[in-house]
Motif scaffolding. Structure first.
Motif, PDB file in Angstrom:
ATOM      1  N   GLY A 156      10.251  -9.560  -4.985  1.00  0.00           N
ATOM      2  CA  GLY A 156       8.860  -9.367  -4.594  1.00  0.00           C
ATOM      3  C   GLY A 156       8.166 -10.681  -4.308  1.00  0.00           C
ATOM      4  N   LYS A 157       6.952 -10.542  -3.803  1.00  0.00           N
ATOM      5  CA  LYS A 157       6.146 -11.700  -3.460  1.00  0.00           C
ATOM      6  C   LYS A 157       5.875 -12.563  -4.694  1.00  0.00           C
ATOM      7  CE  LYS A 157       1.510 -12.656  -1.830  1.00  0.00           C
ATOM      8  NZ  LYS A 157       1.668 -13.588  -0.704  1.00  0.00           N
ATOM      9  N   CYS A 215      15.869   4.739   3.397  1.00  0.00           N
ATOM     10  CA  CYS A 215      14.633   3.928   3.387  1.00  0.00           C
ATOM     11  C   CYS A 215      14.548   2.944   4.556  1.00  0.00           C
ATOM     12  CB  CYS A 215      14.512   3.133   2.095  1.00  0.00           C
ATOM     13  SG  CYS A 215      14.991   4.009   0.601  1.00  0.00           S
ATOM     14  N   SER A 216      15.689   2.295   4.861  1.00  0.00           N
ATOM     15  CA  SER A 216      15.642   1.208   5.847  1.00  0.00           C
ATOM     16  C   SER A 216      15.286   1.705   7.254  1.00  0.00           C
ATOM     17  CB  SER A 216      16.965   0.435   5.872  1.00  0.00           C
ATOM     18  OG  SER A 216      18.021   1.285   6.232  1.00  0.00           O
ATOM     19  N   ASN A 217      15.479   2.997   7.506  1.00  0.00           N
ATOM     20  CA  ASN A 217      15.088   3.526   8.819  1.00  0.00           C
ATOM     21  C   ASN A 217      13.598   3.317   9.078  1.00  0.00           C
ATOM     22  OD1 ASN A 217      17.649   4.340   9.212  1.00  0.00           O
ATOM     23  ND2 ASN A 217      17.274   6.563   9.082  1.00  0.00           N
ATOM     24  N   CYS A 218      12.805   3.410   8.066  1.00  0.00           N
ATOM     25  CA  CYS A 218      11.357   3.286   8.240  1.00  0.00           C
ATOM     26  C   CYS A 218      10.801   2.006   7.612  1.00  0.00           C
ATOM     27  CB  CYS A 218      10.666   4.505   7.640  1.00  0.00           C
ATOM     28  SG  CYS A 218      11.356   6.067   8.244  1.00  0.00           S
ATOM     29  N   HIS A 219      11.496   1.472   6.577  1.00  0.00           N
ATOM     30  CA  HIS A 219      11.015   0.260   5.891  1.00  0.00           C
ATOM     31  C   HIS A 219      11.997  -0.893   6.097  1.00  0.00           C
ATOM     32  CE1 HIS A 219       7.988   2.747   3.936  1.00  0.00           C
ATOM     33  NE2 HIS A 219       8.913   3.540   3.437  1.00  0.00           N
ATOM     34  N   GLY A 220      12.580  -0.981   7.287  1.00  0.00           N
ATOM     35  CA  GLY A 220      13.598  -1.994   7.583  1.00  0.00           C
ATOM     36  C   GLY A 220      13.086  -3.422   7.530  1.00  0.00           C
ATOM     37  N   GLY A 221      11.771  -3.606   7.510  1.00  0.00           N
ATOM     38  CA  GLY A 221      11.218  -4.965   7.363  1.00  0.00           C
ATOM     39  C   GLY A 221      11.361  -5.481   5.942  1.00  0.00           C
ATOM     40  N   VAL A 222      11.672  -4.584   5.008  1.00  0.00           N
ATOM     41  CA  VAL A 222      11.723  -4.963   3.592  1.00  0.00           C
ATOM     42  C   VAL A 222      13.121  -4.792   2.994  1.00  0.00           C
ATOM     43  CG1 VAL A 222      10.800  -4.415   1.282  1.00  0.00           C
ATOM     44  CG2 VAL A 222       9.276  -4.461   3.255  1.00  0.00           C
ATOM     45  N   VAL A 223      13.786  -3.669   3.322  1.00  0.00           N
ATOM     46  CA  VAL A 223      15.128  -3.414   2.757  1.00  0.00           C
ATOM     47  C   VAL A 223      16.142  -3.103   3.868  1.00  0.00           C
ATOM     48  CG1 VAL A 223      14.435  -2.579   0.455  1.00  0.00           C
ATOM     49  CG2 VAL A 223      14.504  -0.966   2.386  1.00  0.00           C
ATOM     50  N   ASN A 224      17.420  -3.363   3.566  1.00  0.00           N
ATOM     51  CA  ASN A 224      18.468  -2.979   4.513  1.00  0.00           C
ATOM     52  C   ASN A 224      19.090  -1.655   4.071  1.00  0.00           C
ATOM     53  OD1 ASN A 224      20.311  -3.495   2.460  1.00  0.00           O
ATOM     54  ND2 ASN A 224      20.954  -5.487   3.270  1.00  0.00           N
ATOM     55  N   SER A 225      20.129  -1.223   4.746  1.00  0.00           N
ATOM     56  CA  SER A 225      20.678   0.109   4.463  1.00  0.00           C
ATOM     57  C   SER A 225      21.351   0.181   3.088  1.00  0.00           C
ATOM     58  CB  SER A 225      21.655   0.523   5.561  1.00  0.00           C
ATOM     59  OG  SER A 225      22.656  -0.461   5.683  1.00  0.00           O
ATOM     60  N   ASN A 226      21.646  -0.980   2.485  1.00  0.00           N
ATOM     61  CA  ASN A 226      22.172  -0.981   1.111  1.00  0.00           C
ATOM     62  C   ASN A 226      21.066  -1.161   0.087  1.00  0.00           C
ATOM     63  OD1 ASN A 226      24.888  -0.750   1.908  1.00  0.00           O
ATOM     64  ND2 ASN A 226      24.932  -2.957   2.370  1.00  0.00           N
ATOM     65  N   LEU A 227      19.816  -1.082   0.546  1.00  0.00           N
ATOM     66  CA  LEU A 227      18.638  -1.283  -0.296  1.00  0.00           C
ATOM     67  C   LEU A 227      18.567  -2.663  -0.933  1.00  0.00           C
ATOM     68  CD1 LEU A 227      17.797   2.133  -1.970  1.00  0.00           C
ATOM     69  CD2 LEU A 227      16.683   0.943  -0.097  1.00  0.00           C
ATOM     70  N   HIS A 250       7.496  -7.262  -0.161  1.00  0.00           N
ATOM     71  CA  HIS A 250       7.541  -6.222  -1.196  1.00  0.00           C
ATOM     72  C   HIS A 250       6.551  -6.598  -2.305  1.00  0.00           C
ATOM     73  CE1 HIS A 250       9.913  -3.966  -4.551  1.00  0.00           C
ATOM     74  NE2 HIS A 250       9.230  -3.076  -3.850  1.00  0.00           N
ATOM     75  N   ILE A 251       5.755  -5.652  -2.768  1.00  0.00           N
ATOM     76  CA  ILE A 251       4.724  -5.881  -3.787  1.00  0.00           C
ATOM     77  C   ILE A 251       3.762  -6.977  -3.305  1.00  0.00           C
ATOM     78  CG2 ILE A 251       4.335  -5.853  -6.288  1.00  0.00           C
ATOM     79  CD1 ILE A 251       7.301  -5.770  -6.749  1.00  0.00           C
ATOM     80  N   ASP A 252       3.383  -6.888  -2.040  1.00  0.00           N
ATOM     81  CA  ASP A 252       2.485  -7.898  -1.459  1.00  0.00           C
ATOM     82  C   ASP A 252       1.122  -7.286  -1.119  1.00  0.00           C
ATOM     83  OD1 ASP A 252       3.236  -6.273   0.634  1.00  0.00           O
ATOM     84  OD2 ASP A 252       3.333  -7.896   2.094  1.00  0.00           O
ATOM     85  N   GLY A 253       0.927  -6.032  -1.482  1.00  0.00           N
ATOM     86  CA  GLY A 253      -0.371  -5.407  -1.233  1.00  0.00           C
ATOM     87  C   GLY A 253      -0.431  -4.619   0.060  1.00  0.00           C
ATOM     88  N   LYS A 254       0.588  -4.769   0.904  1.00  0.00           N
ATOM     89  CA  LYS A 254       0.612  -4.033   2.176  1.00  0.00           C
ATOM     90  C   LYS A 254       1.892  -3.209   2.248  1.00  0.00           C
ATOM     91  CE  LYS A 254      -2.924  -6.246   4.220  1.00  0.00           C
ATOM     92  NZ  LYS A 254      -4.217  -5.580   4.282  1.00  0.00           N
TER      93      LYS A 254
END
Ligand code: HEC
Ligand code: HEC
Ligand code: HEC
Ligand code: HEC
Ligand code: HEC
Ligand code: HEC
Length: 290
Positions: free
Chosen positions: A127-128, A256-268, A276-280
């Motif tokens: 996280g941030k 998750c990565s299909n929609c949140h790919g800016g934060v996690v990859n397909s292996n999470l 992550h945990i940055d308020g947005k």
């Protein structure tokens, strides 16, 4: 102060003795007997000056008398700045505070003074990075009121931004009218060292509202504790926010990565922990309020 007065007296007496017994043109330097005990410069020694200062309510002002108003030598000719060469000299924040070490020199995360400081303050893989001001009132200088006070432990306050972030405000694009406004009321319990009701640890839309992580227990940040369910089997199941099955509105899809790919990859694994945990909420490549 008593110990110092005695030191001072010895110092003055030795000056007098020297000036009486020697010719006037022989200046009273160097002084043979040291004003300080032997171990004053030796880290770990029971007479070490850091310990001495701690035992005297962290009062550095008393050193200025002989070491100069700027700690650069004064009448003693020994400059504190030769060793304490960071901005602010001995009064600089780093003299007494070091990440991963408390004021008593402890380094175990089980100690309350150490706890989860490192994971919040240093390059965190999950996280941030969080600043001191998110959890404390940060003094501008060491003599500011409330800093170095006589209270047994440090005050933890969430007067800043992160812990207090509100979610599901009607103005957000992802507003869900069937859910409440999530307005945290962060609190720290100094008896069991837990914090509760913070945005960061789950008080947000579809998050775990009653999560109360314990500061000196590292299992408190397991995946699923802030959003999801840590007792589930896979990382995806653990981290899935509340869906309609448990009173929430998040889609029941585990990739998750299909929609949140800016934060996690397909292996999470986190591909950008600073999001992550940055308020947005990072979704479909955008950072949005949610
Ligand atoms: C010879 C080098 C040296 C000089 C000179 C010196 N210090 Fe230190 N000081 C240290 C070291 C080393 C530490 C311990 C750092 C650590 O524990 O990591 C320390 C620790 C401290 C601490 C922190 C105590 C703590 O437990 O957190 C204070 C305050 C301090 N010194 C003040 C002073 C002042 C004021 C002077 C001048 C009057 C001075 N020092 C001169 C080397 C020095
Ligand atoms: C009464 C004057 C006086 C006061 C007050 C004083 N010092 Fe000193 N200090 C000296 C002198 C003189 C020296 C030079 C070496 C010696 O005589 O030990 C010295 C040397 C030192 C040294 C180097 C010691 C060594 O072994 O090389 C340190 C560290 C130090 N002082 C820290 C402090 C700290 C920290 C304080 C405040 C808690 C303080 N001093 C208060 C006079 C003083
Ligand atoms: C001479 C040692 C010393 C120096 C230098 C120092 N501090 Fe502290 N600091 C302390 C002590 C002692 C406490 C109180 C710890 C406690 O209450 O258990 C403290 C507490 C804190 C806390 C926790 C909140 C609180 O008030 O209890 C913060 C944040 C902090 N200091 C920041 C700073 C910053 C920023 C600087 C530099 C401007 C600084 N400190 C310089 C000794 C120091
Ligand atoms: C995520 C919240 C958080 C952040 C960020 C944080 N602290 Fe703390 N701090 C705490 C908690 C919780 C305690 C333990 C209080 C207790 O003993 O009940 C604590 C204790 C302390 C203490 C007293 C313990 C000791 O002996 O050292 C100091 C001093 C302190 N913090 C300084 C800082 C400084 C300086 C920063 C920034 C570099 C910082 N903290 C960042 C939560 C935080
Ligand atoms: C099909 C796309 C999609 C997938 C797959 C997906 N999410 Fe989401 N997620 C969203 C959208 C859209 C939002 C914002 C929805 C809202 O706020 O109502 C969101 C919001 C969130 C939130 C903020 C809380 C909330 O519900 O608003 C978290 C945390 C989150 N997702 C985590 C995950 C995790 C972990 C996974 C995988 C287990 C995952 N998401 C899978 C689209 C998705
Ligand atoms: C300390 C609490 C905490 C833990 C533990 C945690 N999260 Fe989150 N997570 C959040 C918060 C808060 C958000 C809301 C969005 C934000 O602030 O970034 C979030 C959002 C997300 C999102 C949505 C994208 C985004 O904006 O960050 C994904 C995906 C996610 N988390 C995955 C995970 C996974 C996978 C784990 C376990 C490995 C995990 N989280 C553990 C607090 C946590």
């Amino acid at each position: 102060m008593k110990k110092l007065n005695i030191l001072l007296l010895t110092f003055i007496i030795s000056l007098l003795v020297i000036s009486c017994s020697k010719l006037k043109d022989e200046l009273p330097t160097p002084i043979e007997a040291s004003v300080h005990p032997e171990g004053f410069s030796k880290v770990g020694n029971s007479d070490f000056h850091g310990k001495f200062i701690q035992q005297h309510a962290w009062n550095l002002k008393m050193c200025k008398q002989c070491h100069g108003t700027n700690y650069n030598g004064g009448t003693s000719s020994v400059s504190c700045l030769s060793c304490h060469n960071n901005p602010g000299g001995p009064e600089g924040c780093g003299t007494c505070h070091e990440i991963g070490k408390d004021l008593n020199g402890n380094t175990s995360t089980a100690e309350r003074g150490v706890g989860a400081h490192t994971v919040h303050l240093l390059g965190n893989s999950k996280g941030k990075i969080v600043s001191c001001a998110e959890c404390h009132n940060v003094p501008a200088d060491i003599y500011q009121q409330g800093h170095m006070d006589t209270e047994a432990n440090s005050e933890v306050m969430f007067n800043s931004y992160f812990a207090n972030i509100k979610t599901n405000e009607p103005v957000t694009s992802d507003y869900d009218s069937q859910l409440q406004l999530f307005s945290p009321n962060p609190t720290y319990n100094s008896v069991n060292l837990s914090c509760s009701n913070t945005y960061c640890h789950g008080y947000f839309k579809n998050g775990n509202l009653t999560n109360a992580p314990v500061w000196n227990n590292s299992s408190s940040n397991a995946c699923g504790t802030c959003h999801g369910d840590p007792t589930k089997a896979t990382l995806a199941e653990k981290s899935l926010p509340k869906t309609t099955a448990n009173g929430g509105t998040h889609v029941n899809v585990l990739t998750c990565s299909n929609c949140h790919g800016g934060v996690v990859n397909s292996n999470l694994q986190f591909v950008d922990a600073s999001k992550h945990i940055d308020g947005k909420l990072n979704v479909f490549g955008n950072d949005i309020d949610f």
